[in-house]
Design a protein around this motif. Sequence first.
Motif, PDB file in Angstrom:
ATOM      1  N   ALA A 108       1.027  -1.295   0.325  1.00 43.33           N
ATOM      2  CA  ALA A 108      -0.253  -0.251   0.228  1.00 43.33           C
ATOM      3  C   ALA A 108       1.040   1.040  -0.193  1.00 43.33           C
ATOM      4  CB  ALA A 108      -1.148  -0.079   1.268  1.00 43.33           C
ATOM      5  N   VAL A 109       0.479   2.524  -0.455  1.00 44.78           N
ATOM      6  CA  VAL A 109       1.464   4.029  -0.156  1.00 44.78           C
ATOM      7  C   VAL A 109      -0.034   4.700  -0.444  1.00 44.78           C
ATOM      8  CG1 VAL A 109       1.949   5.603  -1.627  1.00 44.78           C
ATOM      9  CG2 VAL A 109       2.652   3.237  -2.237  1.00 44.78           C
ATOM     10  N   ALA A 110       0.403   5.321   0.643  1.00 50.31           N
ATOM     11  CA  ALA A 110      -0.616   6.325   1.263  1.00 50.31           C
ATOM     12  C   ALA A 110       0.487   8.143   1.251  1.00 50.31           C
ATOM     13  CB  ALA A 110      -1.630   6.097   2.189  1.00 50.31           C
ATOM     14  N   LYS A 111      -1.250   8.913   1.424  1.00 49.30           N
ATOM     15  CA  LYS A 111       0.324  10.218   1.847  1.00 49.30           C
ATOM     16  C   LYS A 111      -0.454  10.459   3.247  1.00 49.30           C
ATOM     17  CE  LYS A 111       2.102  14.503   1.351  1.00 49.30           C
ATOM     18  NZ  LYS A 111       1.903  14.949   2.153  1.00 49.30           N
ATOM     19  N   ALA A 112      -0.140  10.928   3.585  1.00 49.09           N
ATOM     20  CA  ALA A 112       0.178  11.106   5.307  1.00 49.09           C
ATOM     21  C   ALA A 112      -0.521  13.016   5.360  1.00 49.09           C
ATOM     22  CB  ALA A 112       0.460  11.438   6.694  1.00 49.09           C
ATOM     23  N   ARG A 113      -1.742  13.132   5.966  1.00 50.59           N
ATOM     24  CA  ARG A 113      -1.664  14.593   6.478  1.00 50.59           C
ATOM     25  C   ARG A 113      -1.507  15.780   7.317  1.00 50.59           C
ATOM     26  NH1 ARG A 113      -7.848  15.711   6.792  1.00 50.59           N
ATOM     27  NH2 ARG A 113      -7.711  14.411   4.838  1.00 50.59           N
ATOM     28  N   VAL A 114       0.022  15.869   6.586  1.00 52.93           N
ATOM     29  CA  VAL A 114       0.873  16.230   7.375  1.00 52.93           C
ATOM     30  C   VAL A 114       1.781  17.571   7.062  1.00 52.93           C
ATOM     31  CG1 VAL A 114       1.185  14.195   8.222  1.00 52.93           C
ATOM     32  CG2 VAL A 114       2.526  14.684   6.245  1.00 52.93           C
ATOM     33  N   PRO A 115       2.325  18.348   7.714  1.00 53.89           N
ATOM     34  CA  PRO A 115       3.153  20.090   7.215  1.00 53.89           C
ATOM     35  C   PRO A 115       3.779  19.793   6.576  1.00 53.89           C
ATOM     36  CG  PRO A 115       3.387  19.621   9.911  1.00 53.89           C
ATOM     37  CD  PRO A 115       1.823  19.068   9.121  1.00 53.89           C
ATOM     38  N   SER A 116       4.814  19.967   5.869  1.00 54.60           N
ATOM     39  CA  SER A 116       5.979  20.085   5.394  1.00 54.60           C
ATOM     40  C   SER A 116       7.009  19.765   6.578  1.00 54.60           C
ATOM     41  CB  SER A 116       6.849  21.108   4.109  1.00 54.60           C
ATOM     42  OG  SER A 116       8.150  20.703   4.192  1.00 54.60           O
ATOM     43  N   PRO A 117       8.248  19.614   7.572  1.00 55.36           N
ATOM     44  CA  PRO A 117       8.632  19.182   8.444  1.00 55.36           C
ATOM     45  C   PRO A 117       9.901  20.501   8.489  1.00 55.36           C
ATOM     46  CG  PRO A 117       9.654  17.539   6.928  1.00 55.36           C
ATOM     47  CD  PRO A 117       8.306  18.180   6.084  1.00 55.36           C
ATOM     48  N   GLY A 118      10.739  20.749   7.204  1.00 53.36           N
ATOM     49  CA  GLY A 118      11.192  21.502   6.963  1.00 53.36           C
ATOM     50  C   GLY A 118      12.531  20.892   7.175  1.00 53.36           C
ATOM     51  N   SER A 119      13.178  21.162   8.145  1.00 52.05           N
ATOM     52  CA  SER A 119      14.840  20.574   8.399  1.00 52.05           C
ATOM     53  C   SER A 119      14.605  19.690   9.685  1.00 52.05           C
ATOM     54  CB  SER A 119      15.567  22.023   9.378  1.00 52.05           C
ATOM     55  OG  SER A 119      15.295  22.975  10.893  1.00 52.05           O
ATOM     56  N   GLY A 120      13.147  20.121   9.910  1.00 50.76           N
ATOM     57  CA  GLY A 120      13.135  18.712  11.253  1.00 50.76           C
ATOM     58  C   GLY A 120      12.270  17.134  10.725  1.00 50.76           C
ATOM     59  N   ALA A 121      13.345  16.595   9.454  1.00 57.05           N
ATOM     60  CA  ALA A 121      13.253  15.698   9.191  1.00 57.05           C
ATOM     61  C   ALA A 121      13.899  14.716   9.890  1.00 57.05           C
ATOM     62  CB  ALA A 121      13.442  15.364   7.385  1.00 57.05           C
ATOM     63  N   GLU A 122      15.065  14.936  10.430  1.00 58.66           N
ATOM     64  CA  GLU A 122      15.993  13.852  10.943  1.00 58.66           C
ATOM     65  C   GLU A 122      15.064  13.491  12.373  1.00 58.66           C
ATOM     66  OE1 GLU A 122      18.995  15.811  13.759  1.00 58.66           O
ATOM     67  OE2 GLU A 122      17.254  18.092  13.529  1.00 58.66           O
ATOM     68  N   PHE A 123      14.023  13.923  13.042  1.00 62.65           N
ATOM     69  CA  PHE A 123      13.013  13.451  13.998  1.00 62.65           C
ATOM     70  C   PHE A 123      11.839  12.586  13.440  1.00 62.65           C
ATOM     71  CE2 PHE A 123      14.452  17.327  16.157  1.00 62.65           C
ATOM     72  CZ  PHE A 123      15.295  16.835  16.514  1.00 62.65           C
ATOM     73  N   LEU A 124      11.380  12.203  12.086  1.00 63.04           N
ATOM     74  CA  LEU A 124      10.781  11.230  11.582  1.00 63.04           C
ATOM     75  C   LEU A 124      10.858  10.080  11.923  1.00 63.04           C
ATOM     76  CD1 LEU A 124      11.410  11.654   7.803  1.00 63.04           C
ATOM     77  CD2 LEU A 124       9.576  12.426   8.985  1.00 63.04           C
ATOM     78  N   CYS A 125       9.774   9.588  12.749  1.00 61.11           N
ATOM     79  CA  CYS A 125       9.489   8.413  13.112  1.00 61.11           C
ATOM     80  C   CYS A 125       7.682   7.247  12.761  1.00 61.11           C
ATOM     81  CB  CYS A 125       9.325   8.889  15.433  1.00 61.11           C
ATOM     82  SG  CYS A 125       8.629   7.418  16.340  1.00 61.11           S
ATOM     83  N   VAL A 126       8.045   6.463  12.443  1.00 54.92           N
ATOM     84  CA  VAL A 126       6.882   5.326  12.310  1.00 54.92           C
ATOM     85  C   VAL A 126       7.269   4.199  13.471  1.00 54.92           C
ATOM     86  CG1 VAL A 126       7.470   4.954  10.208  1.00 54.92           C
ATOM     87  CG2 VAL A 126       5.735   4.126  10.369  1.00 54.92           C
ATOM     88  N   SER A 127       5.685   3.574  13.264  1.00 54.45           N
ATOM     89  CA  SER A 127       6.225   2.513  14.738  1.00 54.45           C
ATOM     90  C   SER A 127       4.400   2.044  14.167  1.00 54.45           C
ATOM     91  CB  SER A 127       6.350   2.908  15.935  1.00 54.45           C
ATOM     92  OG  SER A 127       5.411   4.022  16.442  1.00 54.45           O
ATOM     93  N   TRP A 128       4.474   0.898  14.050  1.00 51.90           N
ATOM     94  CA  TRP A 128       3.624  -0.359  14.058  1.00 51.90           C
ATOM     95  C   TRP A 128       3.315  -0.809  15.743  1.00 51.90           C
ATOM     96  CZ3 TRP A 128       0.946  -1.311   9.618  1.00 51.90           C
ATOM     97  CH2 TRP A 128       1.444  -1.982   8.750  1.00 51.90           C
ATOM     98  N   ALA A 129       1.783  -0.842  15.671  1.00 51.40           N
ATOM     99  CA  ALA A 129       0.788  -1.087  16.691  1.00 51.40           C
ATOM    100  C   ALA A 129       1.195  -2.802  17.031  1.00 51.40           C
ATOM    101  CB  ALA A 129       0.171  -0.387  16.851  1.00 51.40           C
ATOM    102  N   PRO A 130       1.543  -3.005  17.800  1.00 52.27           N
ATOM    103  CA  PRO A 130       2.416  -4.106  18.513  1.00 52.27           C
ATOM    104  C   PRO A 130       1.446  -5.486  18.751  1.00 52.27           C
ATOM    105  CG  PRO A 130       2.711  -2.930  20.931  1.00 52.27           C
ATOM    106  CD  PRO A 130       2.053  -1.924  18.953  1.00 52.27           C
ATOM    107  N   ALA A 131       0.088  -4.183  19.082  1.00 48.21           N
ATOM    108  CA  ALA A 131      -1.696  -5.550  19.517  1.00 48.21           C
ATOM    109  C   ALA A 131      -2.113  -5.137  18.943  1.00 48.21           C
ATOM    110  CB  ALA A 131      -1.862  -5.655  20.961  1.00 48.21           C
ATOM    111  N   LEU A 132      -2.598  -4.094  17.597  1.00 51.14           N
ATOM    112  CA  LEU A 132      -3.256  -3.951  16.777  1.00 51.14           C
ATOM    113  C   LEU A 132      -2.887  -4.182  15.155  1.00 51.14           C
ATOM    114  CD1 LEU A 132      -5.144  -0.738  18.305  1.00 51.14           C
ATOM    115  CD2 LEU A 132      -6.237  -2.958  18.764  1.00 51.14           C
TER     116      LEU A 132
END
Length: 369
Positions: free
Chosen positions: A259-283
């Motif tokens: 799957a491919v999707a676009k999240a509804r988020v603002p442009s991060p500018g210089s904050g790309a180093e903080f990107l975080c994506v995580s799967w729910a372990p129990a859902l």
Amino acid sequence: MQPGGWAGQGGSPHRVPGSSCPPHQGVCVAGYGQCDGNEILQLIPPPTLLTKETQGLCPERDFKVECGGFSERPVYSLKYVPDTSLLVTSGPPDSSLQVWQVSAEDSDVIKSVSTIATENGTGQSWAKIATISARAPWVLHGSRLDRVQITEVESRKNVYTAGIQASQGSEELSSLAFLDCNLLLLCCATGRLCLADTRQPQGLVEAVPAPSAPCSEHWCMGTRHAAQGSEPSSQPVARLSSRGLLALTDLRKTSEFLAVAKARVPSPGSGAEFLCVSWAPALEGYLAISGFDGTVHVYDTQSWDSSGREAEPIFIHKGHVFGGAGGSRDPPLVTVHTWHLQKPRTLLSAASDGSLHVWDWVQPCGKCG
């Protein structure tokens, strides 16, 4: 709390809390300010977080400091070593690792016990790290694709170095993960995924090319722990770009995206180093993203397809935006988040103003059941 935010892990997150619980179900956090006194703390969660069952009102709602210490360098990544009382951290100005001993019962100090130096580490960016204790306490670490290795934490012995072919380049790494004690998954900042097998030292195997996107995009990944009895490669890998593009991949069939999707988020500018994506372990099928602003978004991916259309978050945590911790004039940026391992809809998140939140989200009406 340290100016500049937190980094971490424990039952917690990176650049703020951590991920995987240290002894006594604590949460470890660390500062990443450019000073000599960045705190590393182990916090005891409120009682309501230490039970699997949902409780009613609880008079104790605050974290308590159990033990702590100070790091002379910024802590950009912090990982608890499973089945030990050790923490591993990394941060500028080089790619070396620092090993910490969480205090014994008769002490309230987290003390530095050793440094894991890396070959040609000087001048390299800080190392991304992952830990495991399947055979022995190991740390997987590296800052670039051609400098990935596994080190035995306690002896500091190098037990594996990933081979690199000239055609595979020397790209910057954004994420590392153990799929199991033999399989390693590496994510380059360009979005390219590479697999490595510790039993086959001849080199890396490219698993998935980077999604089609502008070269300036920065990517990170999130992996999900394999269910008992299943193959580690059967679990989907999520990649998140600095423009909010999410790509889900099955490593057993890398020729196409799940799957491919676009999240509804603002442009991060210089904050790309903080990107975080995580799967729910129990859902099944749920993931969370952060690093764009002061919010954390939760998504249900089960209805996604490969169209790349915009996805609607089912919940947005905005507590850091309105919390006002630290008195900073700048809007806070969520630097890391993680899921509670036993409570399916509970997450922990931390931000650049030093705030640490534990929160639940509610399934929207019409999607229950």
